[in-house]
Design a protein around this motif. Structure first.
Motif, PDB file in Angstrom:
ATOM      1  N   GLU A  97      -3.099   4.314  -7.957  1.00 55.16           N
ATOM      2  CA  GLU A  97      -1.432   4.217  -8.453  1.00 55.16           C
ATOM      3  C   GLU A  97      -1.480   5.004  -9.688  1.00 55.16           C
ATOM      4  OE1 GLU A  97       1.895   0.987  -9.218  1.00 55.16           O
ATOM      5  OE2 GLU A  97       0.017   0.424  -9.204  1.00 55.16           O
ATOM      6  N   TRP A 152      -6.253   2.187  -2.313  1.00 55.37           N
ATOM      7  CA  TRP A 152      -4.963   2.864  -2.887  1.00 55.37           C
ATOM      8  C   TRP A 152      -5.382   3.101  -4.340  1.00 55.37           C
ATOM      9  CZ3 TRP A 152      -3.608   0.052  -6.766  1.00 55.37           C
ATOM     10  CH2 TRP A 152      -3.916  -1.313  -7.094  1.00 55.37           C
ATOM     11  N   TYR A 159      -0.883   5.646  -3.843  1.00 57.28           N
ATOM     12  CA  TYR A 159      -1.307   6.471  -2.772  1.00 57.28           C
ATOM     13  C   TYR A 159      -2.561   5.942  -2.053  1.00 57.28           C
ATOM     14  CZ  TYR A 159       1.896   9.882  -4.729  1.00 57.28           C
ATOM     15  OH  TYR A 159       3.116  10.733  -5.331  1.00 57.28           O
ATOM     16  N   TYR A 209       2.040   6.493   0.981  1.00 59.87           N
ATOM     17  CA  TYR A 209       2.360   6.313  -0.260  1.00 59.87           C
ATOM     18  C   TYR A 209       3.780   5.453  -0.403  1.00 59.87           C
ATOM     19  CZ  TYR A 209       5.425  10.346  -0.312  1.00 59.87           C
ATOM     20  OH  TYR A 209       6.660  11.249   0.187  1.00 59.87           O
ATOM     21  N   GLU A 210       3.664   4.761  -1.648  1.00 58.13           N
ATOM     22  CA  GLU A 210       4.908   4.310  -2.022  1.00 58.13           C
ATOM     23  C   GLU A 210       5.126   4.154  -3.754  1.00 58.13           C
ATOM     24  OE1 GLU A 210       7.303  -0.104  -1.519  1.00 58.13           O
ATOM     25  OE2 GLU A 210       5.369   0.308  -0.453  1.00 58.13           O
ATOM     26  N   GLY A 211       5.961   4.760  -3.933  1.00 56.68           N
ATOM     27  CA  GLY A 211       6.323   5.039  -5.513  1.00 56.68           C
ATOM     28  C   GLY A 211       5.014   5.945  -6.016  1.00 56.68           C
TER      29      GLY A 211
END
Length: 292
Positions: free
Chosen positions: A281, A279, A142, A137-139
């Motif tokens: 978000e 992903w 996921y 994940y980034e920010g």
């Protein structure tokens, strides 16, 4: 009193996520008891009951001009590393499964429970239990690899629709899918055939429709007409069904990148079933202030 809502999207295919208890509490008191009683009875019978009030709530919340706006509403009951979900399309109709909606809910579970890469999240859906592995994940974004299970009843049929005879691959992947292989249609043909196939009598409960072009053995490009929604930028089960159809009837490999207007997802059709990687978000959490 407001209704607490989270909004998430996967490649532009967006969903509103509401805890079932919060949705029940938001209903007027004279309808709340009937909902709760029906829910308890359904649980005892091990069967889902579609509630008119939840359908109306989905239509109101998903309205892009007077509500928050989304392609669907996910009602969920959370638990440790998992949840149970009920899905309603933007028009209020129920749906068994959405691959992107499933991933959006898993992203919310991972975020609220502080889960990290390698965590497995189990979600009960109208199409059975599904497991997602959190890859990273980034920010608020996921990435998951989701096990969707094996496709069912994969076959080719000829369907008279929209003023022409269409050869399509039909199957179930938790929900009904109709995939038209070949060069992608222009806008007029897409807008004519999409709704004609989605509501064709061959599919009593309606179907999701994809137009899929095999550009290379490992690459498939699609357009989507989603049941109960219309055109969407992405669909998890639609991408997966397109990959299955392309492998079964279009000469593609069983592991492919599927490119939709919203972006690319990876689909693997293995002996044990279909796996979808992509992903989701989380974009907001807040309160809807409109009265029920």
């Amino acid at each position: 009193m407001g209704l607490t809502v989270a909004k998430a999207h996967a490649y532009g295919n967006d969903f509103l996520l509401v805890a079932t208890d919060a949705a029940l509490a938001f209903l007027p008191a004279d309808r709340r008891f009937a909902e709760a009683s029906a829910k308890a009875e359904a649980s005892r019978a091990k069967a889902g009951v579609v509630r008119d009030d939840f359908s109306a709530l989905a239509r109101a919340l998903c309205d892009r001009h007077h509500g928050i706006g989304a392609d669907g509403l996910v009602l969920y009951d959370g638990r440790d590393r998992g949840a149970a979900m009920r899905l309603f399309n933007a028009d209020g109709s129920p749906s068994e499964l959405s691959g992107n909606g499933l991933r959006c809910l898993a992203a919310l579970v991972a975020r609220t429970q502080g889960l990290g890469p390698g965590a497995a999240i189990a979600v009960d859906t109208g199409a059975g239990a599904k497991t997602l592995e959190l890859l990273g994940y980034e920010g608020g974004r996921y990435t998951f690899r989701a096990a969707l299970g094996p496709p069912e009843d994969v076959r080719q049929v000829t369907i008279p629709a929209g003023g022409e005879s269409v050869t399509a691959s039909v199957l179930r992947l938790g929900n009904p899918q109709c995939v038209v292989l070949g060069p992608l249609p222009d806008r007029d043909r897409f807008n004519r055939l999409g709704p004609a196939l989605a509501t064709h009598p061959m599919f009593p409960a309606g179907t999701n429709v994809e137009f899929a072009h095999v550009e290379a053995p490992d690459r498939v490009r699609i357009l989507i007409w989603e049941r109960g929604v219309g055109p969407t930028t992405s669909s998890g089960t639609g991408a997966s069904a397109s990959a299955v159809a392309a492998a079964a009837h279009g000469g593609a490999a069983r592991e492919v990148d599927v490119i939709a207007p919203g972006g690319t997802q990876r689909v693997e059709w293995l002996d044990e079933g279909v796996y979808l990687t992509g992903w989701a978000e989380i974009v907001l959490e807040g309160d809807w202030l409109r009265e029920a």
